[in-house]
Scaffold this motif. Structure first.
Motif, short mmCIF file in Angstrom:
data_model
loop_
_atom_site.label_atom_id
_atom_site.label_comp_id
_atom_site.label_asym_id
_atom_site.label_seq_id
_atom_site.Cartn_x
_atom_site.Cartn_y
_atom_site.Cartn_z
N LEU A 116 9.84 4.20 -14.94
CA LEU A 116 9.68 3.98 -16.39
C LEU A 116 9.33 5.27 -17.12
N LEU A 117 8.42 6.05 -16.58
CA LEU A 117 8.05 7.31 -17.24
C LEU A 117 9.20 8.30 -17.25
N GLY A 118 9.93 8.40 -16.13
CA GLY A 118 11.09 9.30 -16.08
C GLY A 118 12.17 8.90 -17.07
N SER A 119 12.44 7.61 -17.15
CA SER A 119 13.45 7.13 -18.10
C SER A 119 13.01 7.39 -19.54
N GLY A 120 11.74 7.16 -19.81
CA GLY A 120 11.22 7.42 -21.15
C GLY A 120 11.33 8.88 -21.54
N LEU A 121 11.04 9.76 -20.60
CA LEU A 121 11.14 11.20 -20.86
C LEU A 121 12.58 11.62 -21.11
#
Length: 131
Positions: free
Chosen positions: A89-94
């Motif tokens: 989720l954090l990677g996709s958001g970034l």
């Protein structure tokens, strides 16, 4: 009886015609700019509405998917499932944030007006060059 015009009157008349042409061209370009701004406003409103709806649906889907992954691995690897979900989720958001910044830097506002003004400038410069 016809009155003849002197050189000063002809020059003054030519100046008035030139000014009238410049004003007409300026008015046309201003109308084009206003039209482009109205179209851009309508496009942005639709884009924001669709983006908001898609974000809500995406958030719900990601929440359900994360819960499914955690529940599926609850007995064996619950911490790994929670950590992997957080990393994804954090990677996709970034990545999405970087893409939004890239799209925000693109210039599209009044592109048609600027293109027409550049064409007008080129035509004026071409007419000033000696033949």
């Amino acid at each position: 009886m016809a009155t003849s015009q002197g050189p000063a009157q002809r020059l003054f008349g030519a100046g008035k015609r030139l000014l009238g042409s410049l004003l007409a061209t300026g008015e046309t370009r201003l109308r084009l700019a206003v039209l482009e701004l109205e179209e851009e406003r309508a496009r942005l409103f639709g884009l924001l509405l669709l983006a908001g709806l898609s974000l809500i649906l995406l958030l719900l889907g990601i929440g359900v998917l994360t819960a499914l992954v955690i529940v599926a691995f609850w007995e064996t690897h619950r911490l790994v499932a929670i950590g992997a979900s957080a990393v994804v989720l954090l990677g996709s958001g970034l990545l999405m944030a970087l893409r939004v910044m890239q799209l925000a830097r693109r210039r599209t506002l009044l592109a048609g007006t600027l293109r027409h003004l550049a064409t007008d400038r080129d035509l004026v410069e071409a007419s000033r060059e000696p033949r």
